[in-house]
Design a protein around this motif. Structure first.
Motif, PDB file in Angstrom:
ATOM      1  N   ASN A  95       0.810  -1.213   0.000  1.00  0.00           N
ATOM      2  CA  ASN A  95       0.000   0.000   0.000  1.00  0.00           C
ATOM      3  C   ASN A  95       0.849   1.271   0.000  1.00  0.00           C
ATOM      4  OD1 ASN A  95       0.974  -0.253   2.593  1.00  0.00           O
ATOM      5  ND2 ASN A  95      -0.949   0.313   3.598  1.00  0.00           N
ATOM      6  N   GLN A  96       2.170   1.086  -0.033  1.00  0.00           N
ATOM      7  CA  GLN A  96       3.094   2.215  -0.158  1.00  0.00           C
ATOM      8  C   GLN A  96       3.663   2.340  -1.578  1.00  0.00           C
ATOM      9  OE1 GLN A  96       3.777   4.267   2.630  1.00  0.00           O
ATOM     10  NE2 GLN A  96       2.059   3.032   3.395  1.00  0.00           N
ATOM     11  N   VAL A  97       3.393   1.344  -2.418  1.00  0.00           N
ATOM     12  CA  VAL A  97       4.039   1.258  -3.732  1.00  0.00           C
ATOM     13  C   VAL A  97       3.152   1.889  -4.802  1.00  0.00           C
ATOM     14  CG1 VAL A  97       4.982  -0.288  -5.486  1.00  0.00           C
ATOM     15  CG2 VAL A  97       5.315  -0.797  -3.050  1.00  0.00           C
ATOM     16  N   ALA A  98       3.688   2.908  -5.449  1.00  0.00           N
ATOM     17  CA  ALA A  98       2.964   3.578  -6.534  1.00  0.00           C
ATOM     18  C   ALA A  98       3.062   2.810  -7.831  1.00  0.00           C
ATOM     19  CB  ALA A  98       3.500   4.997  -6.729  1.00  0.00           C
ATOM     20  N   ALA A  99       4.254   2.290  -8.143  1.00  0.00           N
ATOM     21  CA  ALA A  99       4.464   1.712  -9.474  1.00  0.00           C
ATOM     22  C   ALA A  99       5.519   0.626  -9.454  1.00  0.00           C
ATOM     23  CB  ALA A  99       4.877   2.799 -10.458  1.00  0.00           C
ATOM     24  N   ILE A 100       5.355  -0.317 -10.351  1.00  0.00           N
ATOM     25  CA  ILE A 100       6.416  -1.247 -10.730  1.00  0.00           C
ATOM     26  C   ILE A 100       6.806  -0.884 -12.152  1.00  0.00           C
ATOM     27  CG2 ILE A 100       7.024  -3.641 -11.205  1.00  0.00           C
ATOM     28  CD1 ILE A 100       5.118  -4.478  -8.989  1.00  0.00           C
ATOM     29  N   LEU A 101       8.069  -0.528 -12.319  1.00  0.00           N
ATOM     30  CA  LEU A 101       8.607  -0.095 -13.613  1.00  0.00           C
ATOM     31  C   LEU A 101       9.475  -1.199 -14.179  1.00  0.00           C
ATOM     32  CD1 LEU A 101       9.327   2.074 -15.787  1.00  0.00           C
ATOM     33  CD2 LEU A 101      11.088   2.902 -14.191  1.00  0.00           C
ATOM     34  N   LEU A 102       9.105  -1.711 -15.355  1.00  0.00           N
ATOM     35  CA  LEU A 102       9.839  -2.812 -15.983  1.00  0.00           C
ATOM     36  C   LEU A 102      10.154  -2.497 -17.435  1.00  0.00           C
ATOM     37  CD1 LEU A 102       7.742  -5.951 -14.931  1.00  0.00           C
ATOM     38  CD2 LEU A 102       9.926  -5.239 -13.946  1.00  0.00           C
ATOM     39  N   GLU A 103      11.384  -2.778 -17.867  1.00  0.00           N
ATOM     40  CA  GLU A 103      11.623  -2.926 -19.297  1.00  0.00           C
ATOM     41  C   GLU A 103      10.930  -4.217 -19.719  1.00  0.00           C
ATOM     42  OE1 GLU A 103      15.780  -1.678 -20.867  1.00  0.00           O
ATOM     43  OE2 GLU A 103      16.095  -2.412 -18.819  1.00  0.00           O
ATOM     44  N   THR A 104      10.018  -4.133 -20.665  1.00  0.00           N
ATOM     45  CA  THR A 104       9.290  -5.343 -21.074  1.00  0.00           C
ATOM     46  C   THR A 104      10.274  -6.438 -21.449  1.00  0.00           C
ATOM     47  OG1 THR A 104       7.552  -3.908 -21.933  1.00  0.00           O
ATOM     48  CG2 THR A 104       7.498  -6.218 -22.602  1.00  0.00           C
ATOM     49  N   VAL A 105      11.241  -6.113 -22.286  1.00  0.00           N
ATOM     50  CA  VAL A 105      12.403  -6.957 -22.542  1.00  0.00           C
ATOM     51  C   VAL A 105      13.614  -6.110 -22.178  1.00  0.00           C
ATOM     52  CG1 VAL A 105      13.764  -8.208 -24.247  1.00  0.00           C
ATOM     53  CG2 VAL A 105      11.263  -8.233 -24.400  1.00  0.00           C
ATOM     54  N   VAL A 106      14.380  -6.548 -21.194  1.00  0.00           N
ATOM     55  CA  VAL A 106      15.552  -5.770 -20.774  1.00  0.00           C
ATOM     56  C   VAL A 106      16.470  -5.579 -21.969  1.00  0.00           C
ATOM     57  CG1 VAL A 106      17.610  -5.802 -19.320  1.00  0.00           C
ATOM     58  CG2 VAL A 106      15.404  -6.519 -18.386  1.00  0.00           C
ATOM     59  N   GLY A 107      16.920  -4.341 -22.186  1.00  0.00           N
ATOM     60  CA  GLY A 107      17.683  -4.025 -23.383  1.00  0.00           C
ATOM     61  C   GLY A 107      19.176  -4.029 -23.190  1.00  0.00           C
TER      62      GLY A 107
END
Length: 454
Positions: free
Chosen positions: A210-222
């Motif tokens: 409940n503290q986490v706004a976002a998970i940011l992922l490279e869809t395929v790590v570049g």
């Protein structure tokens, strides 16, 4: 213009560059950028008559190839009509570019916030997520790259982040799936997926979902190895985000617009994020452009309250006109389909043969025209050909391999102990096979540093 021959002009440019240009990611006294005289298709050349087949697409962004005549013409036409207009006015190029980009995006992602590049796109995506949720924490993976400014730099999970860290809380890194070097001691891709998702769930538990706004992922790590997620992983992350009301941001700056053989890499797995960040391939860098594609749910947060952000050059008409032209060219020339075919029918099979011939090749992996060749000293132990973040003498094996490629007329994309196969999405089969043959030959240099049993 000074009266000089090509070689003299190249030397003149080099002198001016070294005297006045402050170069990124480099020690200024030792960097020696090559002056480029011109480029066409999948090749570029210097002032001394050396031509290189580009297996790096510059910074994995020239997806449409160099100097595509229709794209150049579109920029020229827009420049003759209207070069610049502020973001507080509507503009036909900007509106059409947004509509075309939204039309290719999955699900209900239907609004576009334009930026001038990928780092800014990730910066604004994170801000949108924080304002939308009222939370402050962001999770992103190790072995990631999200840009070199502010929050995008701190979210990055590799050594270029180190000098930018401030110690302020709010950014948390976790391990994403990487079956070849599994941090979870997995035995196959299915187990890697399961354990990576368990790991992420545990990180969320101790950080407070409940503290986490976002998970940011490279869809395929570049840049950090072209790490293709196992089937089921992105869907699992999506499910965790849905469970806890977390915004899922897919960083498609490098993976999008044909690079993975799809308009957006998420299309391969049928997953719809809340926000997609893009840049690079949207117009192949002909004019700086990036942006965030926004879902209806996120956009609704700003229906009656202002979004706290903007840029003077947001949706610049020259950049947007080039994006419009580029997307239409992609459609007319079936570039996405071509990229997909190159991956399945040429690059994948040929790299598998190359791996069989060279003991220094530990693994090949990728999609479309987005592939990595990971080099090792020992296949049994998987010891990297050079140590992580190697410099100086420790980096010599990769430096020698890189030099061997360039001597043979191939410009590689090298990072840590890997070399990428990332030519323009428009490369011909003939040129692609020629480049792979050069790569095959240059790998004999890497083999010379192999210490394991063959």
């Amino acid at each position: 213009m000074l009266d000089m021959n090509d070689s003299e002009r190249g030397a003149h440019i080099r002198r001016l560059d070294r005297k006045h240009v402050f170069t990124s990611w480099a020690a200024q006294d030792v960097v020696e950028p090559m002056p480029i005289a011109g480029a066409l298709g999948s090749e570029f050349w210097d002032y001394d008559g050396h031509t290189y087949l580009d297996f790096s697409s510059q910074l994995v962004n020239v997806n449409i190839g160099y100097q595509h005549p229709k794209l150049v013409a579109a920029i020229q036409e827009q420049a003759a009509r209207l070069c610049s207009v502020g973001p507080n006015f509507a503009n036909d190029a900007r509106s059409e570019a947004a509509a075309l980009i939204a039309a290719q995006a999955p699900g209900d992602l239907d609004r576009v916030f334009f930026t001038t590049g990928g780092a800014e796109a990730n910066e604004h995506a994170l801000r949108m997520a924080r304002v939308h949720t009222g939370r402050h924490k962001v999770l992103s993976t190790y072995r990631s790259y999200h840009g070199s400014v502010g929050n995008s730099m701190v979210a990055t999970g590799e050594p270029r982040r180190w000098a930018a860290e401030t110690g302020v809380s709010g950014h948390v890194h976790f391990w994403g799936p990487y079956a070849y070097r599994s941090p979870f001691y997995s035995v196959d891709a299915a187990q890697e997926c399961e354990r990576a998702l368990d790991h992420l769930a545990n990180v969320l538990m101790v950080e407070g979902p409940n503290q986490v706004a976002a998970i940011l992922l490279e869809t395929v790590v570049g840049t950090n190895g072209i790490l293709v997620p196992p089937d089921g992983y992105l869907a699992g992350v999506r499910a965790l985000c849905d469970r806890y009301g977390i915004v899922l941001i897919s960083d498609e700056v490098m993976a999008g617009f044909g690079r993975c053989g799809e308009w957006f890499a998420v299309d391969r797995w049928g997953v719809t994020p809340d926000l997609i960040t893009f840049a690079k391939g949207v117009n192949s860098g002909y004019v700086p452009l990036g942006g965030v594609i926004i879902s209806e749910r996120i956009a609704a947060s700003f229906s009656t309250k202002p979004y706290p952000g903007g840029l003077t050059y947001q949706g610049h008409p020259l950049a947007c006109a080039s994006a419009v032209a580029s997307i239409k060219i992609f459609q007319e020339e079936k570039i996405v389909e071509h990229a997909r075919w190159l991956g399945t029918d040429v690059i994948g099979p040929e790299l598998a043969k190359i791996a069989d011939r060279h003991p220094s090749v530990g693994e090949v992996r990728g999609l479309g025209v987005f592939w990595a060749v990971e080099l090792v000293k020992d296949r049994a132990t998987r010891e990297p050909l050079v140590p992580f973040n190697a410099t100086g003498a420790d980096a010599k094996p990769m430096a020698d391999f890189t030099a061997a490629c360039k001597e043979r007329g191939l410009w590689p994309f090298v990072h840590f102990n890997g070399t990428h196969v990332v030519p323009p999405c428009t490369i011909t089969e003939i040129d692609l096979r020629r480049g792979l043959s050069i790569l095959d030959d240059a790998l004999t240099v890497a083999d010379g540093y192999y210490t394991g049993a063959e």
